[in-house]
Scaffold this active site. Structure first.
Site, PDB file in Angstrom:
ATOM      1  CG  ASP A   1      -2.257   0.699   0.956  1.00  0.00           C
ATOM      2  OD1 ASP A   1      -2.185   1.886   0.583  1.00  0.00           O
ATOM      3  OD2 ASP A   1      -3.335   0.118   1.139  1.00  0.00           O
TER       4      ASP A   1
ATOM      5  CG  HIS B   1      -1.505   1.469  -3.020  1.00  0.00           C
ATOM      6  ND1 HIS B   1      -2.707   1.195  -2.412  1.00  0.00           N
ATOM      7  CD2 HIS B   1      -1.130   0.313  -3.622  1.00  0.00           C
ATOM      8  CE1 HIS B   1      -3.043  -0.062  -2.645  1.00  0.00           C
ATOM      9  NE2 HIS B   1      -2.105  -0.614  -3.370  1.00  0.00           N
TER      10      HIS B   1
END
Length: 553
Positions: free
Chosen positions: A298, A332
């Site tokens: 992430d 991310h």
């Protein structure tokens, strides 16, 4: 004159009282005066876990023995708890005051796959109080602690995490299903156990419900994946040199800590690891993140400060932070603020970082309901390559869909500004190079709260698409050069004001330099830009007037 002297004396006495109470005076930070973090210091006494009966080899669970060494070290005034070379299996480790947990270069501290070893606790996740399983390593209300050494700490996260079918190859998907667990109702998500599956189907499962006890959550215990490390309300914290990998959820979570240093740490989470953030620095003050390398499932390096009304009530901003000389691979976002930023964030300096293959490069995200003010963010000397989406992203519609002008006809609905209206302002970004992205940049505010004071200078980006500026005010693009596959337009501007574009460059001949849109368009100044090479300099749509644009050679 006598009154002035009395006033001056009162101010001096107030300052002395503040210092006497141990509070730090406010500093005005700049590139010439960067934030610092006070480092912990330790006695040289060493407590080898082997002397407390710990056994390497992977068959002996050493939880009690390692914690006994930590307790003894702290009770004797502190020092070093040594994890020597070898493979050490353990359950949860709880840090204590004045302890430096040192992981030798050839040591692996392996946390058990037995979930029953981790007790349910009242913790914090994604910006609010929530039920969690005890973290593999934790500490609360501590001072003078560290994890050092070049060894490896592994969270055995794969036994905790769910997996989406789209995030794995077919062969591994079949192996996963054959291993047990359950599938979601649509068959596209694998849950590691029935307990996890039930938790995933329970609305607001993670929120602490009034009147419920921890035992009431045992049926869905597996759903509450632990962060690998959680330090809460700790002072003088150092993480140095160690590899932290394979976390069940966030890897390194520091909450409301002061004088916090990450130096040369390595974070390794699989790129498809559910909530596999690298670092989540939440409501912390006086922080340094230097010389670190991150692979994450992430966000890579992420700044947070609580979520929505709960975060605003706590009201602890993330502040006085230096992030320097770091590399982020899969993630991310390379450097991220939000989306849980309800307590605010300010005085953050980011320099000399590289991002390779992240979904977004510089990523700043929020949404209505968060509230909070993010301001005074300074970024320079950033290198990126192969960014999947946006090289630079400001988005106040995180996890929601912004209305298009085609839907609204150029007008905008403006909800009233309230405590839940977030604000981004005063960002200064200089000297960024990106070799490959889908879009160079998106700067998107809200109709009722423009993003303000966004200043980008010396930016070179190779991308499929150019720049978008929507619901923004006081935005400057100075010496920005774009090489884009699509140049109609190179820069899209929508319902924004005080936009200054100075010395805009395009490697390829642009079909359309500027698209100016919306009934609420303000002033756009185009300065020192060669417009002769563009097939068309500007178009005006959805109610925008030609008078919005001023061009100066």
């Amino acid at each position: 004159m006598h009154l002035k002297k009395l006033n001056l004396l009162a101010i001096l006495l107030f300052c002395l009282c503040v210092e006497a109470n141990g509070q730090k005076k406010t500093s005005v930070y700049s590139w010439q005066h960067l934030p610092t973090a006070e480092l912990p210091s330790f006695k040289t006494d060493t407590f080898n876990i082997e002397k407390f009966g710990a056994k390497a080899g992977g068959f002996t669970l050493n939880t009690q023995r390692i914690n006994a060494a930590i307790n003894a070290c702290s009770e004797h005034g502190g020092g070093v708890v040594l994890i020597p070379s070898g493979f050490w299996l353990t359950g949860p480790v709880v840090m204590k005051n004045n302890v430096n947990l040192h992981i030798s270069r050839a040591a692996v501290l392996q946390f058990t796959s037995d979930k029953s070893s981790f007790a349910l606790i009242e913790g914090n996740f994604e910006g609010h109080k929530s039920i969690r399983n005890q973290s593999p390593i934790s500490g609360k209300d501590l001072q003078n602690i560290a994890i050092t050494g070049e060894g490896i700490i592994d969270g055995h996260g794969e036994v905790w995490r769910a997996m989406g079918k789209d995030n794995i190859i077919d062969r591994d998907w079949k192996i996963l299903i054959a291993s047990g667990g359950e599938l979601s109702d649509d068959g596209r998500t694998w849950y590691p156990s029935a307990s996890y599956a039930k938790g995933a189907r329970t609305r607001n499962a993670g929120y602490i419900q009034t009147g419920k006890k921890l035992d009431d959550y045992q049926e869905i215990k597996d759903f509450f994946r632990p962060n690998l490390i959680v330090f809460s309300n700790c002072k003088k914290v150092l993480l140095q040199g160690t590899t932290f990998q394979n976390s069940a959820a966030w890897c390194l979570h520091t909450l409301q800590c002061e004088d916090l240093t990450f130096d040369g740490v390595h974070v390794r989470n699989a790129s498809n690891a559910q909530n596999g953030d690298g670092m989540d620095i939440e409501s912390c003050s006086n922080v340094r993140v230097v010389n670190c390398t991150i692979d994450a499932g992430d966000d890579g390096i992420c700044i947070k400060s609580g979520k929505d009304e709960e975060g605003r009530k706590v009201g602890k901003p993330c502040q006085n932070i230096l992030i320097q000389n770091n590399v982020v691979y899969s993630a991310h976002g390379g450097f991220v603020i939000g989306s849980e930023m309800s307590g605010g964030a300010h005085d953050i300096f980011v320099s000399d970082c590289s991002f390779f293959g992240t979904d977004n490069g510089l990523r700043f995200k929020t949404v209505r309901g968060r509230g909070g003010v993010v301001e005074n963010i300074y970024i320079r000397n950033i290198s990126m390559r192969d960014i999947v989406h946006d090289a630079i992203l400001f988005d106040m519609y995180y996890f929601t869909k912004a209305p298009s002008l085609a839907q609204t006809g150029g007008d905008e609905e403006k909800p009233p500004v309230d405590a839940g209206t977030p604000q981004f302002r005063n960002f200064y970004i200089n000297n960024v190079v990106c070799d490959g992205a889908n879009r160079a940049m998106l700067i998107r505010g809200l109709p009722e709260m423009s993003i303000r004071g966004i200043h980008l200078e010396n930016i070179s980006i190779k991308a499929d698409q150019g720049a978008e500026i929507i619901d923004a005010s006081d935005v400057s693009l100075t010496k920005v050069t774009l090489q884009c596959k699509t140049t109609r337009p190179l820069v899209h501007i929508e319902n924004s004001n005080k936009v200054k574009i100075d010395n805009l460059g395009s490697v390829a001949k642009p079909d359309l330099l500027l698209s100016i849109n919306g009934k609420h368009m303000g002033q756009v100044d185009l300065l020192h830009t060669d417009t002769s090479s563009a097939s068309q300099v500007a178009e005006f749509k959805y109610g925008a007037d030609k008078s919005a644009l001023t061009t100066t050679k």
